[in-house]
Design a protein around this motif. Structure first.
Motif, PDB file in Angstrom:
ATOM      1  N   ILE A  48       1.063  -0.991  -0.024  1.00 21.27           N
ATOM      2  CA  ILE A  48       0.404  -0.096  -0.450  1.00 21.27           C
ATOM      3  C   ILE A  48       0.647   1.481  -0.101  1.00 21.27           C
ATOM      4  N   ARG A  49       1.825   1.494   0.892  1.00 22.29           N
ATOM      5  CA  ARG A  49       2.780   2.313   1.060  1.00 22.29           C
ATOM      6  C   ARG A  49       3.469   2.624  -0.597  1.00 22.29           C
ATOM      7  N   GLY A  50       4.529   1.748  -0.923  1.00 23.56           N
ATOM      8  CA  GLY A  50       4.773   1.890  -2.899  1.00 23.56           C
ATOM      9  C   GLY A  50       3.742   2.075  -2.894  1.00 23.56           C
ATOM     10  N   ALA A  51       2.563   1.511  -3.523  1.00 16.61           N
ATOM     11  CA  ALA A  51       1.546   2.047  -4.777  1.00 16.61           C
ATOM     12  C   ALA A  51       1.058   2.790  -3.935  1.00 16.61           C
ATOM     13  N   LEU A  52       0.687   3.807  -3.139  1.00 18.35           N
ATOM     14  CA  LEU A  52       0.365   5.370  -2.882  1.00 18.35           C
ATOM     15  C   LEU A  52       1.403   6.199  -3.381  1.00 18.35           C
ATOM     16  N   GLU A  53       2.939   6.246  -2.856  1.00 13.06           N
ATOM     17  CA  GLU A  53       3.793   6.413  -3.523  1.00 13.06           C
ATOM     18  C   GLU A  53       4.180   7.033  -5.061  1.00 13.06           C
ATOM     19  N   MET A  54       3.993   6.322  -5.458  1.00 15.81           N
ATOM     20  CA  MET A  54       3.663   6.532  -7.274  1.00 15.81           C
ATOM     21  C   MET A  54       2.665   6.985  -7.229  1.00 15.81           C
ATOM     22  N   VAL A  55       1.868   7.175  -6.702  1.00 10.56           N
ATOM     23  CA  VAL A  55       0.383   8.500  -6.916  1.00 10.56           C
ATOM     24  C   VAL A  55       0.588   9.531  -6.634  1.00 10.56           C
ATOM     25  N   SER A  56       1.380  10.073  -5.818  1.00 12.96           N
ATOM     26  CA  SER A  56       2.419  11.535  -5.181  1.00 12.96           C
ATOM     27  C   SER A  56       1.446  11.517  -3.956  1.00 12.96           C
ATOM     28  N   MET A  57       1.368  10.456  -2.994  1.00 12.34           N
ATOM     29  CA  MET A  57       1.154   9.972  -1.741  1.00 12.34           C
ATOM     30  C   MET A  57       2.171   9.633  -0.644  1.00 12.34           C
ATOM     31  N   LYS A  58       3.130  10.500   0.365  1.00 18.50           N
ATOM     32  CA  LYS A  58       3.867   9.999   0.955  1.00 18.50           C
ATOM     33  C   LYS A  58       2.625   9.124   1.993  1.00 18.50           C
ATOM     34  N   THR A  59       2.805   7.916   2.546  1.00 19.71           N
ATOM     35  CA  THR A  59       2.081   7.534   3.719  1.00 19.71           C
ATOM     36  C   THR A  59       2.068   6.674   5.104  1.00 19.71           C
ATOM     37  N   GLU A  60       1.969   6.432   5.440  1.00 17.34           N
ATOM     38  CA  GLU A  60       2.841   5.419   6.955  1.00 17.34           C
ATOM     39  C   GLU A  60       1.540   4.618   6.852  1.00 17.34           C
ATOM     40  N   VAL A  61       2.057   3.800   7.064  1.00 20.37           N
ATOM     41  CA  VAL A  61       0.782   2.119   6.962  1.00 20.37           C
ATOM     42  C   VAL A  61       1.239   0.991   8.129  1.00 20.37           C
ATOM     43  N   THR A  62       0.690   1.176   9.492  1.00 20.27           N
ATOM     44  CA  THR A  62       0.565   0.420  10.596  1.00 20.27           C
ATOM     45  C   THR A  62       0.259  -0.845  10.525  1.00 20.27           C
ATOM     46  N   TRP A  63       0.461  -1.924  11.482  1.00 17.28           N
ATOM     47  CA  TRP A  63      -0.800  -2.867  11.941  1.00 17.28           C
ATOM     48  C   TRP A  63      -1.538  -2.633  13.510  1.00 17.28           C
ATOM     49  N   LEU A  64      -3.018  -2.304  13.126  1.00 14.88           N
ATOM     50  CA  LEU A  64      -3.683  -2.219  14.483  1.00 14.88           C
ATOM     51  C   LEU A  64      -4.508  -3.508  14.842  1.00 14.88           C
ATOM     52  N   ARG A  65      -4.793  -4.563  14.055  1.00  9.09           N
ATOM     53  CA  ARG A  65      -4.992  -5.522  14.588  1.00  9.09           C
ATOM     54  C   ARG A  65      -4.716  -6.239  14.323  1.00  9.09           C
ATOM     55  N   ASP A  66      -4.425  -8.015  14.259  1.00  6.35           N
ATOM     56  CA  ASP A  66      -3.471  -8.893  13.783  1.00  6.35           C
ATOM     57  C   ASP A  66      -3.952  -9.963  14.357  1.00  6.35           C
ATOM     58  N   MET A  67      -5.091 -10.642  13.437  1.00  5.97           N
ATOM     59  CA  MET A  67      -5.658 -12.013  13.704  1.00  5.97           C
ATOM     60  C   MET A  67      -4.854 -13.014  14.356  1.00  5.97           C
ATOM     61  N   LEU A  68      -3.203 -12.837  13.726  1.00  5.48           N
ATOM     62  CA  LEU A  68      -2.326 -13.822  14.248  1.00  5.48           C
ATOM     63  C   LEU A  68      -1.633 -13.294  15.373  1.00  5.48           C
ATOM     64  N   ARG A  69      -2.250 -12.199  16.160  1.00  2.00           N
ATOM     65  CA  ARG A  69      -1.689 -12.487  17.382  1.00  2.00           C
ATOM     66  C   ARG A  69      -3.339 -12.188  18.282  1.00  2.00           C
ATOM     67  N   GLY A  70      -4.117 -12.869  17.927  1.00  2.18           N
ATOM     68  CA  GLY A  70      -4.999 -12.895  18.731  1.00  2.18           C
ATOM     69  C   GLY A  70      -7.026 -12.460  18.947  1.00  2.18           C
ATOM     70  N   ASP A  71      -6.449 -10.997  17.758  1.00  3.08           N
ATOM     71  CA  ASP A  71      -7.128  -9.982  17.530  1.00  3.08           C
ATOM     72  C   ASP A  71      -8.640 -11.063  17.019  1.00  3.08           C
ATOM     73  N   ASP A  72      -9.786  -9.919  16.358  1.00  2.82           N
ATOM     74  CA  ASP A  72     -10.736 -10.591  15.201  1.00  2.82           C
ATOM     75  C   ASP A  72     -10.551 -10.277  14.258  1.00  2.82           C
ATOM     76  N   ALA A  73      -9.294  -9.450  14.091  1.00  2.98           N
ATOM     77  CA  ALA A  73     -10.213  -9.125  12.036  1.00  2.98           C
ATOM     78  C   ALA A  73      -8.714  -8.761  12.057  1.00  2.98           C
ATOM     79  N   PHE A  74      -7.799  -7.966  10.878  1.00  2.93           N
ATOM     80  CA  PHE A  74      -6.863  -7.197  10.687  1.00  2.93           C
ATOM     81  C   PHE A  74      -7.445  -6.017  10.462  1.00  2.93           C
ATOM     82  N   GLU A  75      -6.235  -4.800  11.239  1.00  4.17           N
ATOM     83  CA  GLU A  75      -6.844  -4.002  10.718  1.00  4.17           C
ATOM     84  C   GLU A  75      -5.527  -2.981  10.374  1.00  4.17           C
ATOM     85  N   LEU A  76      -5.082  -2.201   9.184  1.00  3.94           N
ATOM     86  CA  LEU A  76      -4.266  -1.507   8.889  1.00  3.94           C
ATOM     87  C   LEU A  76      -5.011  -0.236   8.803  1.00  3.94           C
TER      88      LEU A  76
END
Lengths: 141, 186
Positions: free
Chosen positions: B140-168
């Motif tokens: 996501i970060r790479g794709a958006l950078e090519m269309v002129s948007m600098k972003t920061e993408v981090t994980w908030l929830r991760d099902m492999l760590r016990g949460d109920d969904a994946f949230e970016l």
């Protein structure tokens, strides 16, 4: 008959990454084609500033008495433009198709370095087929 | 010539060539395992996955734009919707949803209920710091950078760590349109 004279692909910084000419008319050597590409890149950028309406995406068509120039710019800044005989139809469709060939045979090649000149044989082969098909379609009418 | 209408994620997904899901999951798993063996540090692996994702994203964006015919997004809200509804559908076959917009409209969460990368995966205790799907944040970060948007993408929830969904969490840092230095003479 309606024919394409040449095709250029420019990267987002204005450097020429691909040039192919198709006719005996308008043949350019490497230096001239590089110069032409950066000229076009600048003109395209200036045209966006000149527009009285904001959000202009630049020149799409340039018509002269001896040629037409159709330009397509992707949202990533890569420009594809083709110099052809005046009145040639369907160039936008062709440019869009060339964009798809670029995303397939150039970008998906892991050994192709981004923004560098394109040296992908599969791209050349498929591009020739696309241009040939276009030529046949036009002549067939 | 009338502009071509943008295609829906479902339509594009139906038309592209597809690969066996097990092969995809196994290949990704092999990559992560190999990185863990080579780099040993979980943080290093996270970074490497993000870098790999970035390299994929910068190329994937043109593929996305060519196949989906989307026009320039008006604002970041539209961008996030397009990523979730068309992008994820087209490439992973899953639909994501966009939630948690902040007041400026520059930060949101993309939530994935379903994620083909993690089928059959369980994280062992030794890898608790690992973001298994970190490749997605890089994409996501790479794709958006090519269309002129600098972003920061981090994980908030991760099902492999016990949460109920994946949230970016996708945060727009700044828009960097191509600037041409024609004003330098003034």
């Amino acid at each position: 008959m309606a024919a394409i004279y040449s095709l250029y692909i420019i990267n987002k910084s204005g450097g020429l990454i691909f040039y192919k000419d198709y006719g005996s008319a308008g043949r350019m050597d490497t230096n001239d084609s590089l110069r032409m590409a950066s000229l076009w890149h600048s003109m395209h950028a200036i045209s966006q500033q000149l527009s009285p309406i904001s959000g202009c995406s630049g020149i799409e068509l340039l018509q002269a008495d001896t040629f037409d120039l159709h330009c397509f710019q992707s949202l990533t800044g890569t420009k594809f433009f083709v110099v052809c005989e005046p009145g040639t139809l369907h160039m936008e469709g062709l440019l869009k198709h060339i964009y798809e060939l670029y995303t397939d045979y150039v970008l998906k090649n892991p050994f192709y370095e981004m923004e560098m000149p394109i040296r992908c044989e599969l791209f050349d082969i498929n591009l020739s087929q696309a241009i040939q098909k276009d030529r046949v379609a036009l002549l067939g009418r | 010539m009338a502009p071509v209408a943008p295609r829906s994620g479902d339509a594009i997904f139906a038309n592209v060539e597809r690969v066996n899901a097990e092969l995809f999951t196994l290949t990704y798993g092999a990559i992560v395992r190999q990185l863990l063996t080579d780099l040993e540090e979980v943080e290093e692996v996270n970074k490497q996955l993000d870098q790999m994702g970035y390299n994929i994203g910068i190329r994937l964006i043109d593929e996305f734009l060519a196949k989906s015919n989307v026009s320039r997004c008006v604002d970041f809200k539209e961008t996030a919707e397009v990523i979730a509804k068309v992008g994820f559908k087209m490439f992973l076959g899953v639909t994501a949803s966009v939630t948690n917009w902040d007041a400026d409209g520059t930060c949101c969460s993309i939530v994935l209920e379903d994620n083909p990368l993690v089928d059959f995966v369980e994280l062992p205790d030794t890898c608790q710091g690992l973001y298994y799907c970190n490749i997605l944040s890089g994409v996501i970060r790479g794709a958006l950078e090519m269309v002129s948007m600098k972003t920061e993408v981090t994980w908030l929830r991760d099902m492999l760590r016990g949460d109920d969904a994946f949230e970016l969490q996708v945060k727009l840092l700044k828009q960097v349109p191509e600037e041409y230095p024609y004003k330098d003479d003034e």
